[in-house]
Design an enzyme around this catalytic site. Structure first.
Site, mmCIF file in Angstrom:
data_model
loop_
_atom_site.group_PDB
_atom_site.id
_atom_site.type_symbol
_atom_site.label_atom_id
_atom_site.label_comp_id
_atom_site.label_asym_id
_atom_site.label_seq_id
_atom_site.Cartn_x
_atom_site.Cartn_y
_atom_site.Cartn_z
ATOM 1 N N ARG A 137 1.143 -0.984 -0.142
ATOM 2 C CA ARG A 137 -0.047 0.096 -0.049
ATOM 3 C C ARG A 137 0.645 1.086 -0.324
ATOM 4 O O ARG A 137 1.708 1.299 0.463
ATOM 5 C CB ARG A 137 -0.533 0.169 1.085
ATOM 6 C CG ARG A 137 -2.113 -0.694 1.259
ATOM 7 C CD ARG A 137 -2.795 -0.425 2.268
ATOM 8 N NE ARG A 137 -3.326 0.452 2.242
ATOM 9 C CZ ARG A 137 -4.398 1.250 2.987
ATOM 10 N NH1 ARG A 137 -4.662 -0.139 4.596
ATOM 11 N NH2 ARG A 137 -5.279 2.165 2.964
ATOM 12 N N TYR A 139 0.067 5.791 0.338
ATOM 13 C CA TYR A 139 -0.380 6.846 -0.278
ATOM 14 C C TYR A 139 -0.779 7.232 -1.644
ATOM 15 O O TYR A 139 0.475 7.987 -2.153
ATOM 16 C CB TYR A 139 -0.084 7.834 0.885
ATOM 17 C CG TYR A 139 -0.264 7.677 2.496
ATOM 18 C CD1 TYR A 139 -1.271 7.459 2.829
ATOM 19 C CD2 TYR A 139 0.941 7.500 3.172
ATOM 20 C CE1 TYR A 139 -1.411 7.500 4.175
ATOM 21 C CE2 TYR A 139 0.387 7.303 5.119
ATOM 22 C CZ TYR A 139 -0.455 6.981 5.243
ATOM 23 O OH TYR A 139 -0.979 7.200 6.030
ATOM 24 N N ASP A 170 -9.760 2.000 16.964
ATOM 25 C CA ASP A 170 -9.250 1.251 16.230
ATOM 26 C C ASP A 170 -8.388 -0.059 16.358
ATOM 27 O O ASP A 170 -7.490 -0.410 15.129
ATOM 28 C CB ASP A 170 -8.623 2.396 14.788
ATOM 29 C CG ASP A 170 -7.465 2.653 15.468
ATOM 30 O OD1 ASP A 170 -7.025 2.915 16.454
ATOM 31 O OD2 ASP A 170 -6.315 2.942 14.531
ATOM 32 N N ASP A 207 -9.543 7.187 15.088
ATOM 33 C CA ASP A 207 -8.049 6.896 14.594
ATOM 34 C C ASP A 207 -7.596 7.871 15.469
ATOM 35 O O ASP A 207 -7.755 9.460 14.581
ATOM 36 C CB ASP A 207 -8.185 6.241 13.222
ATOM 37 C CG ASP A 207 -6.748 6.053 13.228
ATOM 38 O OD1 ASP A 207 -5.925 6.719 13.914
ATOM 39 O OD2 ASP A 207 -6.512 6.094 12.314
#
Length: 297
Positions: A137, A139, A170, A207
């Site tokens: 992953r 951003y 979370d 979060d």
């Protein structure tokens, strides 16, 4: 073939700790703040069945051990104590250093986009690159601040926060957005002071984003609360909120929301968030709360 690289560490913080049989975990208890400097130069799932607690060891020779190549599925950054034994950056590093100063672990250096994070379900919780459907992953654009976690904190997914729309935690350590000018390194430990808190709600989960600054930063002495950030780092709070609100939009997901009136809370409120998260972590490692797949080693 996977490679392993060990780098000596000299961070600017008191460092690591070991697992002992007697309890430690009180954010309110003063922890000695030694004046040594330590700065980093640059899968097996499972939960230990033994009961243990954590006590900090001070003045260690901390090292980072990299395994695998960066930006691969196998890449891990482990933390080693002065005997070469693996320790957890989540469980074994002390949180509170006294006088409102905390240890903070850099996961994602500023001006980078690889989504690095503590592997909370792996032994010794190394830093790895997050994945989705087997792919690394990233951003959609660089993050503009150093980003990481506060050790010995945990956002309890069974606790509904009445002050933030009843959102549940979370299931991760508390996140820190460090606004200093220097680019950190993956695994680096910094002494930081919290300045503000943003209550991000991500797909219904709370979060927290603690806005903080490294004590090494030239402007650290100028900022002590949220209003000081706006004075000496104008626009930064808004930029942080907007970045975390919007970063999922390019992937076709809705924007994240923020509680507390969409505003940044004060330093005192940030300290309250940290205290509660440290208490939740203490219950987790003492097994007062089910750990699920989280590693407590």
């Amino acid at each position: 073939m996977a490679t392993a690289r060990v780098m000596s560490a000299a961070t600017n913080t008191t460092g690591s700790c070991s697992l002992l049989k007697r309890p430690f975990f009180s954010l309110t208890k003063k922890v000695p703040n030694f004046n040594n400097n330590l700065r980093f130069n640059t899968t097996t799932k499972g939960v230990s069945k033994r009961s243990f607690s954590c006590k900090s060891i001070y003045n260690p020779n901390v090292q980072i051990k990299e395994e695998g190549q960066p930006e691969t599925l196998d890449y891990r950054v482990y933390f080693l104590d002065n005997s070469g034994k693996k320790v957890s950056p989540w469980h074994d590093l002390p949180l509170h250093l006294g006088d409102g100063i905390f240890n903070y672990v850099v996961e994602i250096p500023k001006e980078s986009s690889a989504k690095m994070e503590i592997a909370t379900d792996e032994q010794f919780t190394p830093i790895k690159q997050d994945t989705k459907k087997g792919k690394l992953r990233y951003y959609p654009y660089n993050i503009n601040w150093n980003y990481g976690l506060l050790p010995q904190t945990w956002e309890d997914p069974s606790f509904a926060n009445a002050e933030v729309e009843g959102a549940f935690g979370d299931n991760d350590p508390v996140d820190v957005v460090e606004i200093g000018e220097r680019r950190g390194k993956i695994g680096e430990i910094l002494k930081v002071k919290p300045l503000a808190a943003l209550a991000m709600i991500d797909e219904g989960e709370l979060d927290w984003k603690i806005v903080a600054i490294s004590l090494d930063d030239p402007r650290a002495s100028l900022v002590n609360d949220v209003d000081d950030v706006e004075k000496h780092f104008p626009g930064t709070i808004t930029a942080i909120r907007d970045w975390f609100r919007d970063y999922k939009i390019p992937d076709g997901k809705p924007a994240n929301k923020f509680g507390l009136g969409n505003k940044a809370a004060s330093k005192d409120y940030a300290l309250k968030v940290i205290t509660e998260a440290n208490e939740s972590w203490a219950k987790l490692v003492k097994r007062s709360i089910p750990a699920g797949e989280l590693s407590l080693v």
